[in-house]
Design a protein around this motif. Sequence first.
Motif, PDB file in Angstrom:
ATOM      1  N   ALA A   1       0.835  -1.205   0.000  1.00  0.00           N
ATOM      2  CA  ALA A   1       0.000   0.000   0.000  1.00  0.00           C
ATOM      3  C   ALA A   1       0.862   1.244   0.000  1.00  0.00           C
ATOM      4  O   ALA A   1       0.536   2.250  -0.642  1.00  0.00           O
ATOM      5  N   GLY A   2       1.977   1.200   0.722  1.00  0.00           N
ATOM      6  CA  GLY A   2       2.874   2.357   0.764  1.00  0.00           C
ATOM      7  C   GLY A   2       3.506   2.637  -0.579  1.00  0.00           C
ATOM      8  O   GLY A   2       3.592   3.792  -1.009  1.00  0.00           O
TER       9      GLY A   2
ATOM     10  N   VAL B   1      -6.745  -0.389  -7.655  1.00  0.00           N
ATOM     11  CA  VAL B   1      -5.652   0.582  -7.525  1.00  0.00           C
ATOM     12  C   VAL B   1      -5.211   1.169  -8.862  1.00  0.00           C
ATOM     13  O   VAL B   1      -4.999   2.383  -8.986  1.00  0.00           O
ATOM     14  N   MET B   2      -5.068   0.324  -9.863  1.00  0.00           N
ATOM     15  CA  MET B   2      -4.417   0.742 -11.101  1.00  0.00           C
ATOM     16  C   MET B   2      -5.159   1.798 -11.926  1.00  0.00           C
ATOM     17  O   MET B   2      -4.509   2.675 -12.517  1.00  0.00           O
ATOM     18  N   PRO B   3      -6.493   1.760 -12.026  1.00  0.00           N
ATOM     19  CA  PRO B   3      -7.157   2.745 -12.888  1.00  0.00           C
ATOM     20  C   PRO B   3      -6.831   4.194 -12.541  1.00  0.00           C
ATOM     21  O   PRO B   3      -6.613   5.017 -13.448  1.00  0.00           O
TER      22      PRO B   3
ATOM     23  N   LYS C   1      -0.275 -11.217 -10.877  1.00  0.00           N
ATOM     24  CA  LYS C   1      -1.315 -11.640  -9.945  1.00  0.00           C
ATOM     25  C   LYS C   1      -0.780 -11.971  -8.561  1.00  0.00           C
ATOM     26  O   LYS C   1      -1.358 -11.571  -7.536  1.00  0.00           O
ATOM     27  N   ASN C   2       0.324 -12.687  -8.494  1.00  0.00           N
ATOM     28  CA  ASN C   2       0.833 -13.154  -7.209  1.00  0.00           C
ATOM     29  C   ASN C   2       1.412 -12.055  -6.331  1.00  0.00           C
ATOM     30  O   ASN C   2       1.655 -12.274  -5.137  1.00  0.00           O
TER      31      ASN C   2
ATOM     32  N   GLY D   1      -4.261  -6.711   0.335  1.00  0.00           N
ATOM     33  CA  GLY D   1      -5.662  -6.402   0.585  1.00  0.00           C
ATOM     34  C   GLY D   1      -6.354  -5.598  -0.494  1.00  0.00           C
ATOM     35  O   GLY D   1      -7.566  -5.382  -0.413  1.00  0.00           O
ATOM     36  N   LYS D   2      -5.610  -5.126  -1.479  1.00  0.00           N
ATOM     37  CA  LYS D   2      -6.175  -4.396  -2.606  1.00  0.00           C
ATOM     38  C   LYS D   2      -5.927  -5.182  -3.888  1.00  0.00           C
ATOM     39  O   LYS D   2      -4.919  -5.880  -4.020  1.00  0.00           O
TER      40      LYS D   2
END
Length: 337
Positions: free
Chosen positions: A143-144, A183-185, A171-172, A177-178
């Motif tokens: 996340a950071g 996140v990517m869009p 994928k791995n 948790g996200k």
Amino acid sequence: MRKKVITFGEIMLRLSTPDYARIIQSTHFEATYGGGEANVAVSLAQLGVGAAHVTRFPDNELGKAATNLLRKYGVDTQHILYGGDRLGIYFLETGASVRASKVVYDRSHSAFAALEPDMIDWDVVFADAGWFHWTGITPAISAGAAACCAKAIEVANQKGLTVSADINYRKNLWQYGKTASEVMPDLIAGCDIIVSGKGDAKDILNISPRKTEANELASVFSQIMARFPKVRKIVNTTRGSVSATHNTLSGMLWDGQQMLETQTYDINPIVDRIGGGDAFMAGFIYGQLAYANDQKALDFGVAASVLKHTIRKDANLATVEEVEALLNGNTSGKLVR
């Protein structure tokens, strides 16, 4: 003077088996350092483009060795941070003939994964920059790291930098948790140029070819541009796998109106295919800066990637003259004296 290209991402210790050995039979490994974004920076430096890499290393001998490797190849390391617990590792088993290559990762809890947004002053990093490049690996790590990437894109947009991304989906890696689709869009929305294939578009953006359109890739790319108006160019390479040591490679670019394509190269034998996509991106960035012509930039990027397959370790060390010689049809490999 041309402004710098800034890259941002994790660098890991690469441990490779010698002489096509399997990991389970190896008693020693060859060590080097590399990462997708750093490979782009090293390649650009060899092509004469000023490049700086931003990352975080543990404050120990491994971090210093990785830094020294970047410096050796002319990459600006002044914005590298030090701290955290460890350097991520990956083990490479190089395949041959019908046996595929294999990678085993050991990267959890790395110094880079522990990054927080306030650790990097992007205003300072981008002071003399004209281009920012990242990949989908970075926001997948933690996340950071994702928050740092988002901040970098925001500041780069404010300063008018060209922002590019290889949105490659792993994928791995998405374990905090996200999901990539969460996140990517928002990150892609701040990009001018992206590298994407049909698989990435499906996995990250839930975009698939329309059944009414004959050109599936153009269908996917046009949908991406409709969703992300800032994106003005989408590039992609197509690899054909004859064997682990024999591939074909070509490239495509969609500019919203037409699909540009390159010739298809035959690469046989492959010395080291790790970093081939990074070499393509570095070559394409060079082409955009040097030629201001999409076809020439695309051709240069693919030719640079082809040459990378003949060079050991992660980064492409080919020169502009070598890439241009390949573009001019010099594929003999004749001894240069």
